[in-house]
Scaffold this motif. Structure first.
Motif, PDB file in Angstrom:
ATOM      1  N   LEU A 134      -6.501  -4.238  -5.886  1.00  0.00           N
ATOM      2  CA  LEU A 134      -5.760  -3.008  -5.611  1.00  0.00           C
ATOM      3  C   LEU A 134      -6.696  -1.804  -5.552  1.00  0.00           C
ATOM      4  CD1 LEU A 134      -2.634  -3.585  -7.881  1.00  0.00           C
ATOM      5  CD2 LEU A 134      -2.658  -3.504  -5.376  1.00  0.00           C
ATOM      6  N   GLU A 135      -7.770  -1.855  -6.314  1.00  0.00           N
ATOM      7  CA  GLU A 135      -8.726  -0.748  -6.308  1.00  0.00           C
ATOM      8  C   GLU A 135      -9.626  -0.801  -5.081  1.00  0.00           C
ATOM      9  OE1 GLU A 135      -9.666   0.609 -10.764  1.00  0.00           O
ATOM     10  OE2 GLU A 135     -10.340  -1.439 -10.345  1.00  0.00           O
ATOM     11  N   ASP A 136      -9.947  -1.999  -4.598  1.00  0.00           N
ATOM     12  CA  ASP A 136     -10.829  -2.130  -3.433  1.00  0.00           C
ATOM     13  C   ASP A 136     -10.584  -3.485  -2.776  1.00  0.00           C
ATOM     14  OD1 ASP A 136     -12.799  -2.186  -1.512  1.00  0.00           O
ATOM     15  OD2 ASP A 136     -14.378  -1.444  -2.824  1.00  0.00           O
ATOM     16  N   GLU A 137      -9.631  -3.510  -1.853  1.00  0.00           N
ATOM     17  CA  GLU A 137      -9.261  -4.779  -1.220  1.00  0.00           C
ATOM     18  C   GLU A 137     -10.270  -5.238  -0.180  1.00  0.00           C
ATOM     19  OE1 GLU A 137      -6.126  -4.147   2.189  1.00  0.00           O
ATOM     20  OE2 GLU A 137      -5.440  -3.094   0.382  1.00  0.00           O
ATOM     21  N   ALA A 138     -11.202  -4.382   0.206  1.00  0.00           N
ATOM     22  CA  ALA A 138     -12.210  -4.782   1.193  1.00  0.00           C
ATOM     23  C   ALA A 138     -13.236  -5.732   0.577  1.00  0.00           C
ATOM     24  CB  ALA A 138     -12.904  -3.555   1.770  1.00  0.00           C
ATOM     25  N   TYR A 139     -13.499  -5.576  -0.725  1.00  0.00           N
ATOM     26  CA  TYR A 139     -14.558  -6.359  -1.364  1.00  0.00           C
ATOM     27  C   TYR A 139     -14.050  -7.321  -2.434  1.00  0.00           C
ATOM     28  CZ  TYR A 139     -17.836  -3.295   1.031  1.00  0.00           C
ATOM     29  OH  TYR A 139     -18.539  -2.623   2.001  1.00  0.00           O
ATOM     30  N   ASN A 140     -12.808  -7.148  -2.867  1.00  0.00           N
ATOM     31  CA  ASN A 140     -12.255  -8.025  -3.905  1.00  0.00           C
ATOM     32  C   ASN A 140     -11.119  -8.866  -3.333  1.00  0.00           C
ATOM     33  OD1 ASN A 140     -13.898  -6.962  -6.078  1.00  0.00           O
ATOM     34  ND2 ASN A 140     -12.648  -5.110  -5.935  1.00  0.00           N
ATOM     35  N   SER A 170     -13.901 -11.715  12.666  1.00  0.00           N
ATOM     36  CA  SER A 170     -14.945 -12.610  13.173  1.00  0.00           C
ATOM     37  C   SER A 170     -14.297 -13.921  13.590  1.00  0.00           C
ATOM     38  CB  SER A 170     -16.027 -12.815  12.102  1.00  0.00           C
ATOM     39  OG  SER A 170     -17.099 -13.562  12.637  1.00  0.00           O
ATOM     40  N   GLY A 171     -14.625 -15.022  12.941  1.00  0.00           N
ATOM     41  CA  GLY A 171     -14.052 -16.304  13.340  1.00  0.00           C
ATOM     42  C   GLY A 171     -12.720 -16.618  12.707  1.00  0.00           C
ATOM     43  N   ASP A 172     -12.254 -15.779  11.788  1.00  0.00           N
ATOM     44  CA  ASP A 172     -10.990 -16.023  11.090  1.00  0.00           C
ATOM     45  C   ASP A 172      -9.830 -15.296  11.766  1.00  0.00           C
ATOM     46  OD1 ASP A 172     -11.660 -17.664   8.770  1.00  0.00           O
ATOM     47  OD2 ASP A 172     -12.838 -15.940   8.112  1.00  0.00           O
ATOM     48  N   VAL A 173      -8.750 -16.043  12.014  1.00  0.00           N
ATOM     49  CA  VAL A 173      -7.511 -15.456  12.516  1.00  0.00           C
ATOM     50  C   VAL A 173      -6.455 -15.634  11.423  1.00  0.00           C
ATOM     51  CG1 VAL A 173      -5.708 -15.534  14.269  1.00  0.00           C
ATOM     52  CG2 VAL A 173      -8.095 -15.957  14.913  1.00  0.00           C
ATOM     53  N   VAL A 174      -5.973 -14.533  10.896  1.00  0.00           N
ATOM     54  CA  VAL A 174      -5.027 -14.556   9.777  1.00  0.00           C
ATOM     55  C   VAL A 174      -3.645 -14.177  10.283  1.00  0.00           C
ATOM     56  CG1 VAL A 174      -4.493 -13.678   7.488  1.00  0.00           C
ATOM     57  CG2 VAL A 174      -6.888 -13.870   8.225  1.00  0.00           C
ATOM     58  N   LYS A 175      -2.674 -15.061  10.065  1.00  0.00           N
ATOM     59  CA  LYS A 175      -1.280 -14.749  10.363  1.00  0.00           C
ATOM     60  C   LYS A 175      -0.577 -14.445   9.042  1.00  0.00           C
ATOM     61  CE  LYS A 175      -0.519 -17.195  14.719  1.00  0.00           C
ATOM     62  NZ  LYS A 175       0.305 -18.185  15.434  1.00  0.00           N
ATOM     63  N   SER A 176      -0.033 -13.258   8.941  1.00  0.00           N
ATOM     64  CA  SER A 176       0.638 -12.837   7.712  1.00  0.00           C
ATOM     65  C   SER A 176       2.114 -12.587   7.976  1.00  0.00           C
ATOM     66  CB  SER A 176      -0.005 -11.564   7.160  1.00  0.00           C
ATOM     67  OG  SER A 176      -1.348 -11.814   6.781  1.00  0.00           O
ATOM     68  N   THR A 177       2.956 -13.139   7.101  1.00  0.00           N
ATOM     69  CA  THR A 177       4.403 -12.997   7.230  1.00  0.00           C
ATOM     70  C   THR A 177       4.936 -12.145   6.078  1.00  0.00           C
ATOM     71  OG1 THR A 177       4.627 -15.156   8.305  1.00  0.00           O
ATOM     72  CG2 THR A 177       6.608 -14.223   7.315  1.00  0.00           C
ATOM     73  N   TYR A 178       5.748 -11.165   6.423  1.00  0.00           N
ATOM     74  CA  TYR A 178       6.322 -10.255   5.434  1.00  0.00           C
ATOM     75  C   TYR A 178       7.845 -10.376   5.477  1.00  0.00           C
ATOM     76  CZ  TYR A 178       1.638  -8.395   6.223  1.00  0.00           C
ATOM     77  OH  TYR A 178       0.287  -8.279   6.384  1.00  0.00           O
ATOM     78  N   ASP A 179       8.434 -10.627   4.329  1.00  0.00           N
ATOM     79  CA  ASP A 179       9.884 -10.779   4.206  1.00  0.00           C
ATOM     80  C   ASP A 179      10.420  -9.576   3.443  1.00  0.00           C
ATOM     81  OD1 ASP A 179      12.502 -11.528   3.859  1.00  0.00           O
ATOM     82  OD2 ASP A 179      12.078 -13.305   2.650  1.00  0.00           O
ATOM     83  N   TYR A 180      11.110  -8.675   4.160  1.00  0.00           N
ATOM     84  CA  TYR A 180      11.637  -7.451   3.557  1.00  0.00           C
ATOM     85  C   TYR A 180      13.077  -7.669   3.095  1.00  0.00           C
ATOM     86  CZ  TYR A 180       7.760  -5.323   6.168  1.00  0.00           C
ATOM     87  OH  TYR A 180       6.529  -5.007   6.678  1.00  0.00           O
ATOM     88  N   LYS A 204     -18.365 -14.159   3.531  1.00  0.00           N
ATOM     89  CA  LYS A 204     -19.497 -13.392   4.050  1.00  0.00           C
ATOM     90  C   LYS A 204     -19.029 -12.309   5.033  1.00  0.00           C
ATOM     91  CE  LYS A 204     -22.784 -17.237   3.625  1.00  0.00           C
ATOM     92  NZ  LYS A 204     -23.714 -18.128   4.375  1.00  0.00           N
ATOM     93  N   VAL A 205     -17.804 -12.459   5.504  1.00  0.00           N
ATOM     94  CA  VAL A 205     -17.269 -11.527   6.501  1.00  0.00           C
ATOM     95  C   VAL A 205     -16.323 -10.510   5.868  1.00  0.00           C
ATOM     96  CG1 VAL A 205     -15.895 -11.318   8.620  1.00  0.00           C
ATOM     97  CG2 VAL A 205     -17.513 -13.223   8.352  1.00  0.00           C
TER      98      VAL A 205
END
Length: 232
Positions: A134-140, A170-180, A204-205
């Motif tokens: 929550l403090e830094d989602e880019a690196y944690n 990069s080489g990762d394709v992430v599909k995220s599903t959100y249920d409201y 590494k990415v």
């Protein structure tokens, strides 16, 4: 007389329904004094008190009326945008028309003040292990569990839908599903973001990403939340 009685009954009912949400701080300071719980909505020239942290570590939240978020100063009004931008997870560019066109603002952090001095911030989560992300989602990396955010909405609204969005790293394709599953009242609401699944990217990415999240608002109580404070 009958009309007056009906009006008084309705007024008492409204006043009686004012709810104080309570919780318990996991890590209170030794010899801690009572503190104010405040928020600083973007654009306003003042903070707004939303509760108290008692000396015994009890948290008591009493949300102010919606009028408290208005300012007489036209140059310093609270900065709000459409609801879809105020949600922590959204499907921007995909199924946007399904989001209610309601003005809203995610408000963070939830701050602690003692005698007018900024003293700390609160992290409501179900696990302390979620805080670094929550403090830094880019690196944690995220953890499975629930974290909680405050949101302001200008008027009551509901949002019941699922949406899926795609991110490429990069080489990762992430599909995220959100249920409201949201039934929001005008003013402040606590929203629970429950991370059910996590996509493990190439470390590494980029950091891992939540790939399945259920989004609900808290209606009755704050049971199950662990409240951690970081003090300054």
């Amino acid at each position: 007389m009958k009309k007056l009685f009906t009006l008084l009954t309705l007024l008492l009912s409204v006043l009686g329904s004012a709810q104080t949400l309570t919780g318990k701080l996991v890590n209170p300071l030794k010899g801690m004094k009572q503190m104010d719980i405040e928020i600083l909505p973007l654009g306003l020239d003042r903070s707004i008190t939303i509760g108290k942290l008692k000396a015994d570590g009890t948290l008591e939240f009493t949300f102010p009326p919606i009028e408290s978020f208005l300012s007489d100063n036209e140059a310093q009004q609270m900065v709000v945008n459409e609801l879809k931008y105020a949600l922590y997870f959204n499907c921007l560019g995909q199924e946007e028309s399904l989001y209610p066109e309601i003005m809203a603002l995610q408000i963070e952090p939830i701050t602690l003040w003692y005698k007018g001095r900024y003293s700390g911030v609160l992290f409501p989560v179900t696990s302390e292990a979620m805080i670094p992300w929550l403090e830094d989602e880019a690196y944690n990396n995220p953890e499975k569990g629930t974290f909680y955010k405050l949101i302001y909405v200008a008027q009551a609204t509901t949002l019941n839908m699922q949406c899926t969005t795609t991110y490429q790293f990069s080489g990762d394709v992430v599909k995220s599903t959100y249920d409201y599953q949201l039934e929001l009242e005008a003013g402040l609401n606590f929203i629970a973001y429950h991370i059910e699944e996590i996509y493990e990217t190439d470390p590494k990415v980029t950091s891992f990403k939540p790939s399945k999240v259920t989004v609900k608002n808290i209606k009755e109580g704050l049971d199950g939340i662990q409240w951690f404070a970081k003090y300054f």
